[in-house]
Write an enzyme that holds these catalytic residues in place. Sequence first.
Site, PDB file in Angstrom:
ATOM      1  N   ARG A  18     -21.612 -40.028  52.665  1.00  0.00           N
ATOM      2  CA  ARG A  18     -21.590 -41.215  53.523  1.00  0.00           C
ATOM      3  C   ARG A  18     -22.684 -42.231  53.195  1.00  0.00           C
ATOM      4  O   ARG A  18     -22.697 -43.332  53.724  1.00  0.00           O
ATOM      5  CB  ARG A  18     -21.681 -40.795  54.999  1.00  0.00           C
ATOM      6  CG  ARG A  18     -20.350 -40.288  55.522  1.00  0.00           C
ATOM      7  CD  ARG A  18     -20.486 -39.746  56.923  1.00  0.00           C
ATOM      8  NE  ARG A  18     -21.176 -38.457  56.936  1.00  0.00           N
ATOM      9  CZ  ARG A  18     -21.634 -37.878  58.040  1.00  0.00           C
ATOM     10  NH1 ARG A  18     -21.508 -38.478  59.207  1.00  0.00           N
ATOM     11  NH2 ARG A  18     -22.232 -36.711  57.980  1.00  0.00           N
ATOM     12  N   THR A  84     -24.324 -24.140  56.862  1.00  0.00           N
ATOM     13  CA  THR A  84     -25.788 -24.097  56.905  1.00  0.00           C
ATOM     14  C   THR A  84     -26.352 -22.675  56.783  1.00  0.00           C
ATOM     15  O   THR A  84     -27.396 -22.481  56.158  1.00  0.00           O
ATOM     16  CB  THR A  84     -26.313 -24.776  58.188  1.00  0.00           C
ATOM     17  OG1 THR A  84     -25.509 -24.381  59.306  1.00  0.00           O
ATOM     18  CG2 THR A  84     -26.253 -26.292  58.085  1.00  0.00           C
ATOM     19  N   GLY A 144     -24.492 -29.981  67.933  1.00  0.00           N
ATOM     20  CA  GLY A 144     -24.317 -28.682  68.573  1.00  0.00           C
ATOM     21  C   GLY A 144     -25.030 -28.706  69.916  1.00  0.00           C
ATOM     22  O   GLY A 144     -26.079 -29.327  70.049  1.00  0.00           O
ATOM     23  N   ASN A 173     -28.807 -29.535  69.603  1.00  0.00           N
ATOM     24  CA  ASN A 173     -29.512 -28.865  68.519  1.00  0.00           C
ATOM     25  C   ASN A 173     -30.022 -29.898  67.520  1.00  0.00           C
ATOM     26  O   ASN A 173     -29.252 -30.641  66.931  1.00  0.00           O
ATOM     27  CB  ASN A 173     -28.537 -27.889  67.832  1.00  0.00           C
ATOM     28  CG  ASN A 173     -29.157 -27.199  66.631  1.00  0.00           C
ATOM     29  OD1 ASN A 173     -30.387 -27.110  66.522  1.00  0.00           O
ATOM     30  ND2 ASN A 173     -28.308 -26.715  65.738  1.00  0.00           N
ATOM     31  N   ASN A 230     -27.410 -39.663  57.619  1.00  0.00           N
ATOM     32  CA  ASN A 230     -26.144 -39.508  56.892  1.00  0.00           C
ATOM     33  C   ASN A 230     -25.673 -40.826  56.302  1.00  0.00           C
ATOM     34  O   ASN A 230     -24.898 -40.836  55.366  1.00  0.00           O
ATOM     35  CB  ASN A 230     -25.061 -38.970  57.833  1.00  0.00           C
ATOM     36  CG  ASN A 230     -25.439 -37.627  58.432  1.00  0.00           C
ATOM     37  OD1 ASN A 230     -25.900 -36.738  57.737  1.00  0.00           O
ATOM     38  ND2 ASN A 230     -25.270 -37.490  59.730  1.00  0.00           N
ATOM     39  N   TYR A 352     -51.982 -65.837  36.289  1.00  0.00           N
ATOM     40  CA  TYR A 352     -51.361 -64.540  36.007  1.00  0.00           C
ATOM     41  C   TYR A 352     -52.342 -63.714  35.196  1.00  0.00           C
ATOM     42  O   TYR A 352     -52.733 -64.092  34.083  1.00  0.00           O
ATOM     43  CB  TYR A 352     -50.048 -64.694  35.226  1.00  0.00           C
ATOM     44  CG  TYR A 352     -49.546 -63.347  34.753  1.00  0.00           C
ATOM     45  CD1 TYR A 352     -49.125 -62.390  35.674  1.00  0.00           C
ATOM     46  CD2 TYR A 352     -49.540 -63.002  33.407  1.00  0.00           C
ATOM     47  CE1 TYR A 352     -48.709 -61.133  35.276  1.00  0.00           C
ATOM     48  CE2 TYR A 352     -49.123 -61.738  32.988  1.00  0.00           C
ATOM     49  CZ  TYR A 352     -48.710 -60.819  33.931  1.00  0.00           C
ATOM     50  OH  TYR A 352     -48.308 -59.565  33.532  1.00  0.00           O
ATOM     51  N   TYR A 373     -48.003 -60.297  26.445  1.00  0.00           N
ATOM     52  CA  TYR A 373     -46.832 -59.716  25.784  1.00  0.00           C
ATOM     53  C   TYR A 373     -46.406 -60.590  24.616  1.00  0.00           C
ATOM     54  O   TYR A 373     -46.209 -61.797  24.779  1.00  0.00           O
ATOM     55  CB  TYR A 373     -45.708 -59.620  26.822  1.00  0.00           C
ATOM     56  CG  TYR A 373     -44.482 -58.890  26.357  1.00  0.00           C
ATOM     57  CD1 TYR A 373     -44.577 -57.602  25.818  1.00  0.00           C
ATOM     58  CD2 TYR A 373     -43.222 -59.468  26.474  1.00  0.00           C
ATOM     59  CE1 TYR A 373     -43.438 -56.928  25.411  1.00  0.00           C
ATOM     60  CE2 TYR A 373     -42.084 -58.789  26.080  1.00  0.00           C
ATOM     61  CZ  TYR A 373     -42.190 -57.512  25.538  1.00  0.00           C
ATOM     62  OH  TYR A 373     -41.070 -56.854  25.136  1.00  0.00           O
TER      63      TYR A 373
HETATM   64  C1  UD1 Z   1     -26.000 -29.465  62.172  1.00  0.00           C
HETATM   65  C2  UD1 Z   1     -25.943 -28.363  63.209  1.00  0.00           C
HETATM   66  C3  UD1 Z   1     -25.764 -28.975  64.592  1.00  0.00           C
HETATM   67  C4  UD1 Z   1     -26.901 -29.928  64.857  1.00  0.00           C
HETATM   68  C5  UD1 Z   1     -27.001 -30.977  63.750  1.00  0.00           C
HETATM   69  C6  UD1 Z   1     -28.255 -31.785  63.930  1.00  0.00           C
HETATM   70  C7  UD1 Z   1     -24.991 -26.413  62.111  1.00  0.00           C
HETATM   71  C8  UD1 Z   1     -23.773 -25.605  61.922  1.00  0.00           C
HETATM   72  N1  UD1 Z   1     -24.869 -27.475  62.888  1.00  0.00           N
HETATM   73  O1  UD1 Z   1     -24.736 -30.095  62.165  1.00  0.00           O
HETATM   74  O2  UD1 Z   1     -25.773 -27.969  65.578  1.00  0.00           O
HETATM   75  O3  UD1 Z   1     -26.725 -30.557  66.128  1.00  0.00           O
HETATM   76  O4  UD1 Z   1     -27.069 -30.364  62.470  1.00  0.00           O
HETATM   77  O5  UD1 Z   1     -28.291 -32.864  63.036  1.00  0.00           O
HETATM   78  O6  UD1 Z   1     -26.043 -26.071  61.586  1.00  0.00           O
HETATM   79  N2  UD1 Z   1     -26.311 -28.090  54.165  1.00  0.00           N
HETATM   80  C9  UD1 Z   1     -26.392 -27.392  52.991  1.00  0.00           C
HETATM   81  N3  UD1 Z   1     -25.357 -26.625  52.605  1.00  0.00           N
HETATM   82  C10 UD1 Z   1     -24.219 -26.510  53.342  1.00  0.00           C
HETATM   83  C11 UD1 Z   1     -24.137 -27.228  54.556  1.00  0.00           C
HETATM   84  C12 UD1 Z   1     -25.199 -28.004  54.942  1.00  0.00           C
HETATM   85  O7  UD1 Z   1     -27.416 -27.461  52.307  1.00  0.00           O
HETATM   86  O8  UD1 Z   1     -23.313 -25.780  52.918  1.00  0.00           O
HETATM   87  C13 UD1 Z   1     -27.456 -28.902  54.590  1.00  0.00           C
HETATM   88  C14 UD1 Z   1     -27.153 -30.391  54.570  1.00  0.00           C
HETATM   89  O9  UD1 Z   1     -27.559 -30.952  53.338  1.00  0.00           O
HETATM   90  C15 UD1 Z   1     -28.022 -30.904  55.697  1.00  0.00           C
HETATM   91  C16 UD1 Z   1     -28.097 -29.753  56.674  1.00  0.00           C
HETATM   92  O10 UD1 Z   1     -27.754 -28.608  55.930  1.00  0.00           O
HETATM   93  O11 UD1 Z   1     -29.335 -31.197  55.274  1.00  0.00           O
HETATM   94  C17 UD1 Z   1     -27.184 -29.935  57.883  1.00  0.00           C
HETATM   95  O12 UD1 Z   1     -25.839 -29.981  57.488  1.00  0.00           O
HETATM   96  P1  UD1 Z   1     -24.790 -30.947  58.189  1.00  0.00           P
HETATM   97  O13 UD1 Z   1     -23.463 -30.695  57.573  1.00  0.00           O
HETATM   98  O14 UD1 Z   1     -25.302 -32.328  58.184  1.00  0.00           O
HETATM   99  O15 UD1 Z   1     -24.765 -30.361  59.685  1.00  0.00           O
HETATM  100  P2  UD1 Z   1     -24.249 -31.101  60.975  1.00  0.00           P
HETATM  101  O16 UD1 Z   1     -22.768 -31.055  60.999  1.00  0.00           O
HETATM  102  O17 UD1 Z   1     -24.916 -32.401  61.125  1.00  0.00           O
HETATM  103 CA    CA Z   2     -26.204 -33.792  59.748  1.00  0.00          CA
END
Ligand code: UD1
Ligand code: CA
Length: 466
Positions: A18, A84, A144, A173, A230, A352, A373
């Site tokens: 995004r 995550t 969350g 969260n 994002n 300059y 230069y």
């Molecule tokens: C997550 C939380 C949500 C919280 C929100 C806060 C979970 C399941 N959900 O949702 O409860 O309210 O953040 O902003 O944790 N990432 C990886 N690998 C993956 C997936 C994610 O490295 O496979 C990293 C992403 O780069 C990012 C972070 O984990 O830095 C969060 O992932 P994202 O998909 O943005 O979670 P949200 O849906 O925002």
């Molecule tokens: Ca996020």
Amino acid sequence: MSKKTCLAIVLAAGEGTRMRSALPKVLHPVAGRSLLAHVLTAVRGAGTQACAVVVGPKSEAVADEARRILPKADVFVQTERRGTAHAVLAARAAIKKGADDILVIFGDTPLITAETLKRLRSAIDHHASVAVLGFRAANPKGYGRLITNGHRLVAIREERDASEIERRIDLCNGGLMAFRGEVALDILDRIGDKNAKGEFYLTDAVAIADGMALEAVALETTEDEVHGINTKSQLADAEDVMQWRLRDAAMEAGVTLIAPETVFLCADTKFGRDVTVEPNVVFGPGVTVDDNAVIRAFSHLEGAHVGKGASVGPFARLRPGAKLGAKSRVGNFVEVKAAELGEGAKANHLAYIGDGSVGAGANIGAGTIFCNYDGVSKHRTLVGKGAFIGSNSALVAPVKVGDDAYVGSGSVITDNVPAGALALGRGRQVNKPDWKPGKTATKPAAKATPKAAKAKKVSKKAKTKR
Ligand code: UD1
Ligand code: CA
């Protein structure tokens, strides 16, 4: 608390689609520093001993940035993006090494502070096996929700999986969690992917801990601090919050910002005492400003050092490697790059100064150019102490002007000027006596051709006749 060991796991495997950018999301800058660098700086400040950074496939640039900030960071690759919790488990080898507590932090949350990370760690210290950082969301959509039972945190429900009633909860969260090291793997390995997204949710750790009769707690912080990025618009929001933090800290430390909302700082900008910054000034990375210096309006500084009591601008540009001595002055529309100005030296209007040095007390006249230069490489210009460079001179590098030497205005200096000498490197002035205004203005300029010479003579004659 400081005696406990801590492993920080930073998740940075997201694609950042995004952001609509070729640059990986966590490498976008806020206040001149990448999102990842902000997070890792907070991690370092929280007294962690080890740090694991989880990156996606083909993320060499992200790995390099992680090691630049924390040379000891271990980089793990999450080959498939399956949630995550799955990302955290990419760092299984680091978790297995054992730590008293484990912090999990998202790489796209640059406003998190070391203080808050420490609070999360202490929550684990006192009573709980899992601690979650929550916040009251103005608009909870997409986050969350934290499901509590009295003081206990019993579950986190992702928006997609939440019931109507659960969606009304505004305690959300923030995405950061801490685990008791001993039980972390036990909890994480029980997380499954039976949910709306078919992902391994880190958030399920809470309900699992509850089921294992382990306590989970929620801590609260401000929405600002867990602001996740994002989109470019959220990046700009974070920039705004960060700028105000930096401006407030600068003012707190005694810097006068006349119109703080118009001054842009970098996370690493350093100020001495009693510095004044006029409106509309931009500080890029790597700037240090010593006591009592004044940065006048509309100046742009980057990679520069401004000495005690020096004055810059208005409308000045200091580029990387500019070093201004105490009480030196850089006037309007002056640009300085990779050059030093000695104590009390002055560079005036439109000069300059690139690649070289200007001795103490020297004066660089208006419009002077250091011609650094030659179209192929850069060369240096050295101007000695107390030297005076007349306005609109061109100093063609490599060249050296000795101490107390004097260069006449409009000179093009290609040879070294000895100390104390006067150098004149310009066309001589020719005075035509017997010249009247309008006399040549009506005729074309004389050319060195016989025809033109003849025409001139004729017209002269014609004129005398009249
Ligand atoms: C997550 C939380 C949500 C919280 C929100 C806060 C979970 C399941 N959900 O949702 O409860 O309210 O953040 O902003 O944790 N990432 C990886 N690998 C993956 C997936 C994610 O490295 O496979 C990293 C992403 O780069 C990012 C972070 O984990 O830095 C969060 O992932 P994202 O998909 O943005 O979670 P949200 O849906 O925002
Ligand atoms: Ca996020």
